[in-house]
Design a protein around this motif. Structure first.
Motif, PDB file in Angstrom:
ATOM      1  N   VAL A  82     -20.560 -29.387 -33.457  1.00  0.00           N
ATOM      2  CA  VAL A  82     -21.442 -29.179 -32.245  1.00  0.00           C
ATOM      3  C   VAL A  82     -22.183 -27.914 -32.660  1.00  0.00           C
ATOM      4  O   VAL A  82     -21.888 -26.788 -32.886  1.00  0.00           O
ATOM      5  CB  VAL A  82     -20.358 -28.846 -31.011  1.00  0.00           C
ATOM      6  N   THR A  83     -23.604 -27.844 -32.099  1.00  0.00           N
ATOM      7  CA  THR A  83     -24.490 -26.704 -32.379  1.00  0.00           C
ATOM      8  C   THR A  83     -24.328 -25.704 -31.083  1.00  0.00           C
ATOM      9  O   THR A  83     -23.643 -25.988 -30.162  1.00  0.00           O
ATOM     10  CB  THR A  83     -25.641 -27.566 -32.097  1.00  0.00           C
ATOM     11  N   VAL A  84     -24.680 -24.684 -31.703  1.00  0.00           N
ATOM     12  CA  VAL A  84     -24.860 -23.527 -30.749  1.00  0.00           C
ATOM     13  C   VAL A  84     -25.331 -24.043 -29.302  1.00  0.00           C
ATOM     14  O   VAL A  84     -24.796 -23.600 -28.434  1.00  0.00           O
ATOM     15  CB  VAL A  84     -25.079 -22.078 -31.217  1.00  0.00           C
ATOM     16  N   LEU A  85     -26.475 -24.707 -29.523  1.00  0.00           N
ATOM     17  CA  LEU A  85     -27.239 -24.720 -28.235  1.00  0.00           C
ATOM     18  C   LEU A  85     -26.523 -25.722 -27.383  1.00  0.00           C
ATOM     19  O   LEU A  85     -26.422 -25.547 -25.986  1.00  0.00           O
ATOM     20  CB  LEU A  85     -28.769 -25.508 -28.775  1.00  0.00           C
ATOM     21  N   HIS A  86     -25.714 -26.713 -27.969  1.00  0.00           N
ATOM     22  CA  HIS A  86     -25.147 -27.603 -27.120  1.00  0.00           C
ATOM     23  C   HIS A  86     -23.837 -27.010 -26.500  1.00  0.00           C
ATOM     24  O   HIS A  86     -23.492 -27.037 -25.246  1.00  0.00           O
ATOM     25  CB  HIS A  86     -24.313 -29.058 -27.961  1.00  0.00           C
ATOM     26  N   GLY A  95     -31.109  -5.124 -45.276  1.00  0.00           N
ATOM     27  CA  GLY A  95     -32.527  -4.649 -44.822  1.00  0.00           C
ATOM     28  C   GLY A  95     -33.155  -5.502 -43.729  1.00  0.00           C
ATOM     29  O   GLY A  95     -33.991  -5.215 -43.306  1.00  0.00           O
ATOM     30  N   LYS A  96     -32.449  -6.695 -43.375  1.00  0.00           N
ATOM     31  CA  LYS A  96     -32.970  -7.355 -42.467  1.00  0.00           C
ATOM     32  C   LYS A  96     -31.939  -7.760 -41.134  1.00  0.00           C
ATOM     33  O   LYS A  96     -31.068  -7.554 -41.169  1.00  0.00           O
ATOM     34  CB  LYS A  96     -33.117  -8.975 -42.870  1.00  0.00           C
ATOM     35  N   ASN A  97     -32.918  -7.673 -39.987  1.00  0.00           N
ATOM     36  CA  ASN A  97     -32.399  -7.836 -38.748  1.00  0.00           C
ATOM     37  C   ASN A  97     -31.792  -9.068 -38.522  1.00  0.00           C
ATOM     38  O   ASN A  97     -32.534 -10.274 -38.960  1.00  0.00           O
ATOM     39  CB  ASN A  97     -33.247  -7.668 -37.508  1.00  0.00           C
ATOM     40  N   VAL A  98     -30.413  -9.220 -38.240  1.00  0.00           N
ATOM     41  CA  VAL A  98     -29.780 -10.771 -38.142  1.00  0.00           C
ATOM     42  C   VAL A  98     -29.072 -10.721 -36.881  1.00  0.00           C
ATOM     43  O   VAL A  98     -28.895  -9.911 -36.233  1.00  0.00           O
ATOM     44  CB  VAL A  98     -28.834 -10.916 -39.402  1.00  0.00           C
ATOM     45  N   ILE A  99     -29.111 -11.934 -36.559  1.00  0.00           N
ATOM     46  CA  ILE A  99     -28.068 -12.451 -35.147  1.00  0.00           C
ATOM     47  C   ILE A  99     -26.981 -13.015 -36.006  1.00  0.00           C
ATOM     48  O   ILE A  99     -26.984 -13.933 -36.716  1.00  0.00           O
ATOM     49  CB  ILE A  99     -28.769 -13.517 -34.430  1.00  0.00           C
ATOM     50  N   SER A 100     -25.650 -12.699 -35.550  1.00  0.00           N
ATOM     51  CA  SER A 100     -24.582 -13.140 -36.001  1.00  0.00           C
ATOM     52  C   SER A 100     -23.638 -13.954 -35.091  1.00  0.00           C
ATOM     53  O   SER A 100     -23.622 -13.447 -33.884  1.00  0.00           O
ATOM     54  CB  SER A 100     -23.517 -11.939 -36.278  1.00  0.00           C
ATOM     55  N   PHE A 101     -23.216 -15.111 -35.455  1.00  0.00           N
ATOM     56  CA  PHE A 101     -22.517 -16.024 -34.527  1.00  0.00           C
ATOM     57  C   PHE A 101     -21.336 -16.384 -35.292  1.00  0.00           C
ATOM     58  O   PHE A 101     -21.148 -16.496 -36.705  1.00  0.00           O
ATOM     59  CB  PHE A 101     -23.395 -17.265 -34.464  1.00  0.00           C
ATOM     60  N   CYS A 102     -19.977 -16.267 -34.282  1.00  0.00           N
ATOM     61  CA  CYS A 102     -18.691 -16.470 -34.983  1.00  0.00           C
ATOM     62  C   CYS A 102     -17.868 -16.755 -33.852  1.00  0.00           C
ATOM     63  O   CYS A 102     -17.861 -16.690 -32.687  1.00  0.00           O
ATOM     64  CB  CYS A 102     -18.354 -15.264 -35.872  1.00  0.00           C
ATOM     65  N   GLU A 103     -16.853 -17.856 -34.392  1.00  0.00           N
ATOM     66  CA  GLU A 103     -15.589 -17.928 -33.481  1.00  0.00           C
ATOM     67  C   GLU A 103     -14.647 -16.628 -33.657  1.00  0.00           C
ATOM     68  O   GLU A 103     -14.813 -16.133 -34.885  1.00  0.00           O
ATOM     69  CB  GLU A 103     -14.893 -19.039 -33.867  1.00  0.00           C
ATOM     70  N   PHE A 104     -14.258 -16.148 -32.520  1.00  0.00           N
ATOM     71  CA  PHE A 104     -13.545 -14.854 -32.766  1.00  0.00           C
ATOM     72  C   PHE A 104     -12.441 -14.722 -34.039  1.00  0.00           C
ATOM     73  O   PHE A 104     -11.923 -15.710 -34.111  1.00  0.00           O
ATOM     74  CB  PHE A 104     -12.473 -14.460 -31.603  1.00  0.00           C
ATOM     75  N   TYR A 105     -12.659 -13.746 -34.706  1.00  0.00           N
ATOM     76  CA  TYR A 105     -11.612 -13.543 -35.952  1.00  0.00           C
ATOM     77  C   TYR A 105     -12.138 -14.604 -36.973  1.00  0.00           C
ATOM     78  O   TYR A 105     -10.934 -14.898 -37.870  1.00  0.00           O
ATOM     79  CB  TYR A 105     -10.278 -13.473 -35.590  1.00  0.00           C
ATOM     80  N   GLN A 106     -13.090 -15.407 -37.170  1.00  0.00           N
ATOM     81  CA  GLN A 106     -13.335 -16.433 -38.156  1.00  0.00           C
ATOM     82  C   GLN A 106     -14.674 -16.038 -38.784  1.00  0.00           C
ATOM     83  O   GLN A 106     -15.154 -15.000 -38.535  1.00  0.00           O
ATOM     84  CB  GLN A 106     -13.535 -17.731 -37.270  1.00  0.00           C
ATOM     85  N   GLU A 107     -14.927 -16.966 -39.721  1.00  0.00           N
ATOM     86  CA  GLU A 107     -16.426 -16.742 -40.379  1.00  0.00           C
ATOM     87  C   GLU A 107     -17.532 -16.519 -39.733  1.00  0.00           C
ATOM     88  O   GLU A 107     -17.618 -17.288 -38.621  1.00  0.00           O
ATOM     89  CB  GLU A 107     -16.441 -17.957 -41.574  1.00  0.00           C
ATOM     90  N   THR A 108     -18.363 -15.522 -40.003  1.00  0.00           N
ATOM     91  CA  THR A 108     -19.607 -15.251 -39.223  1.00  0.00           C
ATOM     92  C   THR A 108     -20.870 -15.929 -39.877  1.00  0.00           C
ATOM     93  O   THR A 108     -20.660 -15.798 -41.104  1.00  0.00           O
ATOM     94  CB  THR A 108     -19.916 -13.708 -39.356  1.00  0.00           C
ATOM     95  N   LYS A 156     -29.369 -24.121 -34.200  1.00  0.00           N
ATOM     96  CA  LYS A 156     -28.777 -25.348 -35.005  1.00  0.00           C
ATOM     97  C   LYS A 156     -27.409 -25.016 -35.884  1.00  0.00           C
ATOM     98  O   LYS A 156     -27.039 -25.948 -36.318  1.00  0.00           O
ATOM     99  CB  LYS A 156     -29.879 -25.452 -36.231  1.00  0.00           C
ATOM    100  N   VAL A 157     -26.976 -24.034 -35.613  1.00  0.00           N
ATOM    101  CA  VAL A 157     -25.599 -23.644 -36.302  1.00  0.00           C
ATOM    102  C   VAL A 157     -24.637 -24.561 -35.580  1.00  0.00           C
ATOM    103  O   VAL A 157     -24.408 -24.434 -34.287  1.00  0.00           O
ATOM    104  CB  VAL A 157     -25.355 -22.175 -36.257  1.00  0.00           C
ATOM    105  N   GLU A 158     -23.864 -24.998 -36.554  1.00  0.00           N
ATOM    106  CA  GLU A 158     -22.625 -25.976 -35.896  1.00  0.00           C
ATOM    107  C   GLU A 158     -21.396 -25.291 -36.356  1.00  0.00           C
ATOM    108  O   GLU A 158     -21.121 -24.903 -37.306  1.00  0.00           O
ATOM    109  CB  GLU A 158     -22.722 -27.182 -36.643  1.00  0.00           C
TER     110      GLU A 158
END
Length: 81
Positions: free
Chosen positions: A64-68, A34-47, A58-60
């Motif tokens: 390496v962080t997403v920002l970097h 029920g919460k809006n989320v932002i999903s980040f993943c390497e293609f075909y890997q864990e989200t 801050k996700v690494e």
């Protein structure tokens, strides 16, 4: 891409795909528990799902962080939809 651009694209709901160190990644959106989320993943890997840009940057992956990642790539390695 800088942090302000990322915040703008996320606020607009734009999907982002990019290549960093030979790997492809994506930033998409959805709803989990029920919460809006932002999903980040390497293609075909864990989200990884987060609720804000501040959490997203801050996700690494491989230490390496997403920002970097986003700050390090060229315009040829990013696609905005």
């Amino acid at each position: 891409m800088n942090l302000d651009q990322l915040r703008e694209y996320v606020s607009e709901g734009r999907e982002i795909e990019f290549k960093f160190n030979g790997k492809k990644y994506s930033i998409t959106y959805g709803v989990t528990d029920g919460k809006n989320v932002i999903s980040f993943c390497e293609f075909y890997q864990e989200t990884t799902e987060v609720e804000s840009v501040d959490e997203l940057i801050k996700v690494e992956r491989d230490g390496v962080t997403v920002l970097h990642m986003l700050e390090s790539i060229t315009e040829d390695d990013i696609w905005i939809y």
